[in-house]
Structures are given as C-alpha cells and as structure tokens.
Design a protein around this motif. Structure first.
Motif, PDB file in Angstrom:
ATOM      1  N   UNK A  51       4.252   5.997  -5.300  1.00  0.00           N
ATOM      2  CA  UNK A  51       4.329   6.093  -6.755  1.00  0.00           C
ATOM      3  C   UNK A  51       3.232   7.001  -7.306  1.00  0.00           C
ATOM      4  N   UNK A  52       2.041   6.929  -6.708  1.00  0.00           N
ATOM      5  CA  UNK A  52       0.933   7.775  -7.164  1.00  0.00           C
ATOM      6  C   UNK A  52       1.235   9.253  -6.930  1.00  0.00           C
ATOM      7  N   UNK A  53       1.760   9.566  -5.742  1.00  0.00           N
ATOM      8  CA  UNK A  53       2.072  10.960  -5.415  1.00  0.00           C
ATOM      9  C   UNK A  53       3.160  11.498  -6.339  1.00  0.00           C
ATOM     10  N   UNK A  54       4.207  10.711  -6.536  1.00  0.00           N
ATOM     11  CA  UNK A  54       5.322  11.141  -7.386  1.00  0.00           C
ATOM     12  C   UNK A  54       4.845  11.451  -8.803  1.00  0.00           C
TER      13      UNK A  54
ATOM     14  N   UNK B 226       1.446  11.988  -9.793  1.00  0.00           N
ATOM     15  CA  UNK B 226       0.259  12.834  -9.935  1.00  0.00           C
ATOM     16  C   UNK B 226       0.433  14.266  -9.434  1.00  0.00           C
ATOM     17  N   UNK B 227       1.400  14.530  -8.558  1.00  0.00           N
ATOM     18  CA  UNK B 227       1.489  15.884  -8.001  1.00  0.00           C
ATOM     19  C   UNK B 227       1.767  16.922  -9.083  1.00  0.00           C
ATOM     20  N   UNK B 228       2.386  16.510 -10.159  1.00  0.00           N
ATOM     21  CA  UNK B 228       2.697  17.438 -11.253  1.00  0.00           C
ATOM     22  C   UNK B 228       1.443  17.896 -11.991  1.00  0.00           C
ATOM     23  N   UNK B 229       0.351  17.159 -11.830  1.00  0.00           N
ATOM     24  CA  UNK B 229      -0.878  17.499 -12.535  1.00  0.00           C
ATOM     25  C   UNK B 229      -1.766  18.477 -11.764  1.00  0.00           C
ATOM     26  N   UNK B 230      -1.396  18.773 -10.498  1.00  0.00           N
ATOM     27  CA  UNK B 230      -2.191  19.715  -9.700  1.00  0.00           C
ATOM     28  C   UNK B 230      -1.855  21.133 -10.136  1.00  0.00           C
ATOM     29  N   UNK B 231      -2.852  21.932 -10.561  1.00  0.00           N
ATOM     30  CA  UNK B 231      -2.586  23.296 -11.046  1.00  0.00           C
ATOM     31  C   UNK B 231      -1.942  24.168  -9.969  1.00  0.00           C
ATOM     32  N   UNK B 232      -1.095  25.088 -10.386  1.00  0.00           N
ATOM     33  CA  UNK B 232      -0.469  26.025  -9.452  1.00  0.00           C
ATOM     34  C   UNK B 232      -1.535  26.897  -8.791  1.00  0.00           C
ATOM     35  N   UNK B 233      -1.371  27.150  -7.509  1.00  0.00           N
ATOM     36  CA  UNK B 233      -2.322  28.001  -6.794  1.00  0.00           C
ATOM     37  C   UNK B 233      -3.507  27.259  -6.226  1.00  0.00           C
ATOM     38  N   UNK B 234      -3.556  25.954  -6.395  1.00  0.00           N
ATOM     39  CA  UNK B 234      -4.685  25.182  -5.865  1.00  0.00           C
ATOM     40  C   UNK B 234      -4.795  25.356  -4.354  1.00  0.00           C
ATOM     41  N   UNK B 235      -5.998  25.699  -3.890  1.00  0.00           N
ATOM     42  CA  UNK B 235      -6.248  25.830  -2.468  1.00  0.00           C
ATOM     43  C   UNK B 235      -5.943  27.191  -1.892  1.00  0.00           C
ATOM     44  N   UNK B 236      -5.386  28.098  -2.701  1.00  0.00           N
ATOM     45  CA  UNK B 236      -5.078  29.430  -2.210  1.00  0.00           C
ATOM     46  C   UNK B 236      -6.269  30.362  -2.413  1.00  0.00           C
ATOM     47  N   UNK B 237      -6.450  31.240  -1.445  1.00  0.00           N
ATOM     48  CA  UNK B 237      -7.498  32.261  -1.553  1.00  0.00           C
ATOM     49  C   UNK B 237      -6.894  33.469  -2.272  1.00  0.00           C
TER      50      UNK B 237
ATOM     51  N   UNK C  75       0.835  -1.208   0.000  1.00  0.00           N
ATOM     52  CA  UNK C  75       0.000   0.000   0.000  1.00  0.00           C
ATOM     53  C   UNK C  75       0.869   1.258   0.000  1.00  0.00           C
ATOM     54  N   UNK C  76       1.937   1.257   0.804  1.00  0.00           N
ATOM     55  CA  UNK C  76       2.856   2.402   0.844  1.00  0.00           C
ATOM     56  C   UNK C  76       3.488   2.635  -0.523  1.00  0.00           C
ATOM     57  N   UNK C  77       3.891   1.548  -1.186  1.00  0.00           N
ATOM     58  CA  UNK C  77       4.514   1.662  -2.511  1.00  0.00           C
ATOM     59  C   UNK C  77       3.548   2.289  -3.518  1.00  0.00           C
ATOM     60  N   UNK C  78       2.283   1.857  -3.488  1.00  0.00           N
ATOM     61  CA  UNK C  78       1.276   2.410  -4.401  1.00  0.00           C
ATOM     62  C   UNK C  78       1.069   3.900  -4.134  1.00  0.00           C
TER      63      UNK C  78
END
Length: 289
Positions: free
Chosen positions: A58-61, A63-74, A52-55
């Motif tokens: 690998x997912x974070x490594x 997928x994090x590049x696909x999160x748009x800049x500024x996500x979650x900022x007001x 589970x840790x390996x999955x």
C-alpha cells in the motif's frame, strides 16, 4: 535514492545522507517495536509477515507517484565533462579509492546487517533471555543507530568524514567487545548501544564519499552500495555458519575484525574535488589524529 541523496548533498554543500538514512533506521525501529509487540500478543509469524507485506504494498502504490522524474539518473548537468563510456564505468571498480571506500562500507554494513539478522537470537542464546527481551535489545540497537544518524550531519560538518568514521569504528569495536565478553544482559545492552552508534555512519558516509566526483557519480555510488548490500546479503548467513560451530556470540569476532579493517581504512573517505573552504579546513585540522 542514494545517488539522488549525494546530488542533494553537493547542491546544499552540507552532510545530509546520514539524515536520509536515519529515516531508514526509523522504519527498522518501528519494525522492531511491532515485532516485539507481536510476540507479546501471541501473533503468529505468518500473520505478522502478511500484515507487513500489506503495509509495504500500500505504501509503494501510494508513494511512488511522489518521486520526482529522473531521480537517481546521472544527467549532463552533474558535470562539465562528457558522460562516461561503458568501459569507463567498468573501470570504476578498479579505482583504488572506490575499492577502499567499498571495503569500509562492506565492514560497517556487515556490523549493521549482522545485528539486523542475528542480534535478538544472539541475546536469547548467549544470555538466556526471553524472545521479547531479545527483540527489545534489537530495538535498542536500532534506536542508537537512529540517534547517531540523526546527529550525523552536524558531526560530519564539524569534524569531517575521516574523524567520524574512525570514531564510529571505535564505538562499534567497543560495543562488540562488551557484547561478546559481557557477563550479563544488562552489561550487554550497554555494548549494544555502542554497537548501534558505531554502525550508524559507515554506509551513508561511504556513499557520500563515493559521490564526491560528479562525473560517474551513479557508477561509483552504485559500486559502493553494492559492496554494502553484499555485506547485508552474504554476511549474516556466513555468520550463521560460523555460529553453528562456535556459537553466535563468539561468531561476532568476525564482525569485530571487519569493523577494525574499516576503521583502519577511514582515510580513503577524505573529500576530493570541490569542497568548501570550511569543510576542507576541518578535514585538515583533524586528519593528524
């Protein structure tokens, strides 16, 4: 991600956050299915957890590049008013509406978190079934919650937050009573489905309500989500301590009380600020109930 989800809801003027949280529930459902399969296959817990840790890594490594800049900022574009000062952000924790929504989320997240941490063991100890059947019962809970969240947007747009929250609390209360008082595993599984459907809406709907006002949305959503994660973190160990004295099945009465309180406070989630004529009319139409 919750802050970003509320921003997307405001832009689309649709109820979307329950659908986003349905993805979370799908992941939990897959985890329950894999856990049940691992038990049947005789895979040890350390090996299962290592995979589970390996999955996750690998997912974070990837997928994090696909999160748009500024996500979650007001940003300044969220509101015509100037950004909140630090003192104003702290004062949010004293706002009556925010506190009440936090209590709603606390109670409903307690119902969800208790099932996440204890339901398989509750079924094994309370109904004398096998661990694999206990895992299946948890999978049934998550499946019901996933279905509820997937349909949540349509229900919220049709009936409004207050009615949906009251109905979900009623479903959760009914399900918990059946699980606590049920005399057989088969009857208890019916209660688990009701419990899952009832627990589906409290967290995402509460976050959506916290994001009604664009000014300070990050602080309010953060405050309400903190209440929810507090329930996930503290609630299950608290339930375990009570379960040592009265048994896990009877300890669920505490969850029943928390859900009842959340249902009684549902009016606090009524939309404020700019709402479409359609959604405002729907809220007014059903508030009398």
């Amino acid at each position: 991600m919750n802050v970003e989800g509320t921003a997307v809801e405001r832009a689309a003027q649709k109820s979307l956050l329950t659908g986003f949280h349905a993805a979370f529930s799908v992941g939990t459902l897959l985890g329950a299915m894999v856990g049940s399969a691992a038990i049947k296959a005789g895979i040890s817990v350390p090996v299962h957890m290592a995979l589970a840790v390996a999955v996750i890594l690998l997912s974070v490594i990837y997928l994090y590049r696909l999160v748009p800049a500024g996500t979650g900022k007001e940003t300044g574009g969220d509101s015509i008013d100037p950004p909140m000062s630090a003192r104003e952000r702290m004062a949010i924790w004293k706002e009556r509406r925010t506190v009440l929504i936090g209590i709603i989320v606390l109670g409903m997240a307690f119902a969800e978190g208790s099932a996440n941490d204890w339901l398989p063991l509750v079924m094994v100890d309370g109904y004398k079934i096998t661990p694999a059947m206990g895992s299946f019962a948890f999978g049934l809970f998550v499946a019901a919650m996933t279905i509820g969240r997937a349909a949540g947007g349509m229900l919220l747009d049709r009936f409004g937050r207050v009615v949906v929250l009251r109905a979900s609390a009623l479903f959760a209360i009914t399900g918990l009573l059946i699980v606590i008082l049920g005399q057989s595993y088969t009857v208890a599984t019916v209660g688990i489905v009701f419990w899952g459907l009832g627990a589906a809406f409290g967290f995402p709907v509460g976050l959506s309500a916290a994001g009604d006002d664009p000014r300070g949305v990050a602080a309010r959503v953060g405050a309400v989500s903190t209440a929810g994660y507090l329930a996930f973190l503290v609630g299950p160990p608290f339930l375990g301590i009570i379960g040592e004295s009265v048994g896990l099945l009877r300890a669920l009465i505490v969850v029943l009380i928390a859900v009842t309180v959340a249902g009684l406070l549902s009016q606090a989630a009524k939309p404020i600020g700019k709402q479409t004529t359609k959604s405002r009319g729907q809220e007014n139409q059903f508030d009398s109930y």
